[in-house]
Design an enzyme around this catalytic site. Structure first.
Site, PDB file in Angstrom:
ATOM      1  N   ARG A 159      39.742  36.075  50.559  1.00 53.74           N
ATOM      2  CA  ARG A 159      39.514  36.763  51.840  1.00 53.74           C
ATOM      3  C   ARG A 159      38.407  36.121  52.655  1.00 53.74           C
ATOM      4  NH1 ARG A 159      40.451  43.004  49.702  1.00 53.74           N
ATOM      5  NH2 ARG A 159      42.721  42.839  49.810  1.00 53.74           N
ATOM      6  N   GLN A 171      37.076  47.529  38.272  1.00 60.02           N
ATOM      7  CA  GLN A 171      38.270  47.276  37.458  1.00 60.02           C
ATOM      8  C   GLN A 171      37.869  46.865  36.050  1.00 60.02           C
ATOM      9  OE1 GLN A 171      40.668  44.453  39.602  1.00 60.02           O
ATOM     10  NE2 GLN A 171      41.216  45.929  41.196  1.00 60.02           N
ATOM     11  N   ASP A 175      36.490  46.286  49.775  1.00 59.99           N
ATOM     12  CA  ASP A 175      37.797  46.073  50.400  1.00 59.99           C
ATOM     13  C   ASP A 175      37.748  46.183  51.928  1.00 59.99           C
ATOM     14  OD1 ASP A 175      38.961  45.677  47.924  1.00 59.99           O
ATOM     15  OD2 ASP A 175      39.538  47.772  47.683  1.00 59.99           O
ATOM     16  N   LYS A 210      40.151  38.231  45.595  1.00 58.78           N
ATOM     17  CA  LYS A 210      40.971  39.414  45.888  1.00 58.78           C
ATOM     18  C   LYS A 210      42.444  38.996  46.022  1.00 58.78           C
ATOM     19  CE  LYS A 210      37.715  42.388  45.602  1.00 58.78           C
ATOM     20  NZ  LYS A 210      37.745  43.316  44.466  1.00 58.78           N
TER      21      LYS A 210
HETATM   22  C1  S3P Z   1      39.388  48.771  42.543  1.00 61.66           C
HETATM   23  C2  S3P Z   1      38.243  48.030  42.456  1.00 61.66           C
HETATM   24  C3  S3P Z   1      37.933  46.899  43.353  1.00 61.66           C
HETATM   25  C4  S3P Z   1      38.809  46.911  44.608  1.00 61.66           C
HETATM   26  C5  S3P Z   1      40.239  47.196  44.293  1.00 61.66           C
HETATM   27  C6  S3P Z   1      40.389  48.530  43.593  1.00 61.66           C
HETATM   28  C7  S3P Z   1      39.612  49.838  41.559  1.00 61.66           C
HETATM   29  O1  S3P Z   1      38.167  45.695  42.661  1.00 61.66           O
HETATM   30  O2  S3P Z   1      38.692  45.683  45.281  1.00 61.66           O
HETATM   31  O3  S3P Z   1      40.998  47.202  45.475  1.00 61.66           O
HETATM   32  O4  S3P Z   1      40.515  50.681  41.771  1.00 61.66           O
HETATM   33  O5  S3P Z   1      38.889  49.883  40.552  1.00 61.66           O
HETATM   34  P1  S3P Z   1      37.025  45.084  41.708  1.00 61.66           P
HETATM   35  O6  S3P Z   1      36.728  46.068  40.675  1.00 61.66           O
HETATM   36  O7  S3P Z   1      37.610  43.827  41.127  1.00 61.66           O
HETATM   37  O8  S3P Z   1      35.870  44.807  42.622  1.00 61.66           O
END
Ligand code: S3P
Length: 452
Positions: free
Chosen positions: A362, A180, A331, A358
């Site tokens: 979790r 993200q 996840d 999260k």
């Molecule tokens: C996601 C990245 C992950 C994941 C989330 C979706 C994404 O989070 O846990 O459900 O779509 O880039 P992080 O980047 O914070 O690890």
């Protein structure tokens, strides 16, 4: 479907052992990560993007609504089929009202990346879970481009963002392994002159990079001398609308998959599952635990690797899951922990600090829930340790889901294996990522009842 089978997720729901093994073939709903990105890049492209297989969960619908509020035309044209008429890079308009992204961290962080280099002010919020989640991890790099933020204490939502009028390109080293954060920086770089780079010490999901290339942006991915990767996007390209086919979400597939492993005698086929190597840590871990999972019909669909998975129940043993694997299955730890509780021996899941931030914490949610179900579980530092006897724990507990869809689904799956049912206090949150979870599981023979 039995009479007491809720057709959609009810407030409180319980899972109990099915009388027969699970069997059948199901198509896995669209990937959440890819769906968010398809809508966002479609909105920034020039022309009409047709999306097939979009996940119609609440998180993705929040992204669609936000993009509409920012001036893109986003329309549902059929089941899982969506159309986006983009405004071009830099073309989004100031929203007239607060943008509410519900439960979705991905929507919030990626959208903030886009807004950071648009000359407008937007006010962003979310549900009680999202308002507790850390946003400094994107605010820090996005401020370097010249964006300004006013946030609640602790860098939390609601916040106001004023995008940079004259953004400055950045090279940013990720302090946490987060796709993200990586994506937020790359998306900010899209409307920034020059080249924006991200150094990721550990490889995280690469859907943003892949899709940017698919829309015609220049993206370079190189090994970084210190390990990991250097990802560079050339700013201010013209993104050209391109059709997108969304693969099935491996993070959603994980629930029927684990259910089939845990209910004796089961055999199920899950079709169209994304097997992008940055997402397949769960499959690797389950293979080490002795799971019988075959990939068939491997293919490339819409630039993403996809396969059908044939899953058979069987005896499973504990395993040591290295921290380095965490980004590829981040996840999936809730449901992997359920497997660990039913397997024989000790499973050590290492390096799970990110699980604390999260949709809920979790790490503590899994540990408390498993303990309430009679499993042997410990948290040591950032490691989760579950020791199983080779048979499922007793069950018989009601789990607090704390607005977390994956905690909800993981414990319902556990309840398909335990002698006593497992209940969850709130199943509504499942609709954020897997609105058809209950009917899909029912079609395989699982039974969830409304708990009162
Ligand atoms: C996601 C990245 C992950 C994941 C989330 C979706 C994404 O989070 O846990 O459900 O779509 O880039 P992080 O980047 O914070 O690890």
């Amino acid at each position: 479907m039995p009479d007491d089978q809720p057709s959609r997720a009810a407030l409180s729901m319980a899972a109990s052992r099915p009388l027969r093994p699970l069997s059948g073939t199901v198509r896995i709903p669209g990937d959440k990560s890819v769906s968010h990105r398809a809508l966002m890049l479609g909105a920034l492209a020039v022309g009409r993007t047709e999306i097939d297989g979009l996940l119609e969960g609440e998180d993705v619908l929040a992204t669609a609504a936000a993009l509409r509020a920012l001036g893109a035309a986003v329309e549902r044209v059929g089941e899982r089929r969506w159309r986006v008429d983009g405004v071009g890079i830099g073309g989004l308009a100031e929203p007239a009202d607060l943008i509410d992204l519900g439960n979705s961290g991905t929507a919030a962080r990626l959208l903030l990346g886009i807004l950071a280099t648009h000359d407008l002010t937007a006010f962003v919020t979310g549900d009680a879970s999202l308002r507790e989640r850390p946003m400094r991890r994107v605010i820090d790099p996005l401020s370097r481009f010249g964006a300004r933020f006013v946030t609640r204490e602790g860098g939390r939502l609601p916040l106001a963002v004023t995008g940079a009028r004259d953004p400055v390109p950045q090279t940013y080293r990720l302090p946490v392994p987060s796709a993200q954060v990586k994506s937020a920086v790359l998306l900010a770089g899209l409307n920034t002159p020059g080249e924006t780079s991200v150094i990721e010490p550990e490889v995280t999901r690469d859907h943003t990079e892949r899709m940017l290339g698919h829309f015609g942006a220049t993206v370079r991915v190189e090994p970084h001398p210190d390990g990991g990767r250097l990802i560079t996007v050339v700013g201010q390209p013209e993104l050209a609308a391109a059709p997108i086919s969304v693969p099935g979400d491996p993070s959603s597939a994980a629930f029927p998959l684990v259910a089939a492993l845990l209910v004796p005698g089961s055999e199920v086929m899950l079709t169209g599952v994304g097997v992008n190597p940055s997402r397949t840590g769960l499959l690797d871990s389950l293979a080490e635990m002795g799971a019988d999972i075959a990939r068939v019909n491997e293919r490339i669909d819409g630039g993403e690797p996809v396969a059908d998975l044939r899953v058979r129940a069987g005896r499973l043993k504990g395993a040591d899951i290295p921290a380095a694997r965490a980004p590829t299955m981040i996840d999936e730890y809730p449901v992997l922990a359920m497997v660990a509780a039913c397997a024989e021996g000790r499973t050590v899941m290492r390096g799970l600090a990110e699980l604390r931030v999260k949709e809920s914490d979790r790490l503590s949610g899994i540990a408390q829930g498993l303990a309430a179900c009679g499993a042997t579980v410990a948290v040591e530092g950032d490691d989760l340790i579950v020791t199983g006897s080779g048979s499922p724990p007793a069950g018989g507990a009601t789990i607090a889901t704390r607005l977390d869809h994956r905690i909800a689904m993981a414990f319902l799956v556990l309840g398909l294996a335990t002698a006593a049912p497992v209940a969850i206090d709130d199943a509504r949150t499942i609709a954020t990522s897997f609105p058809d979870f209950v009917p899909l599981m029912a079609s395989l023979g699982a039974h969830f009842a409304e708990a009162r």
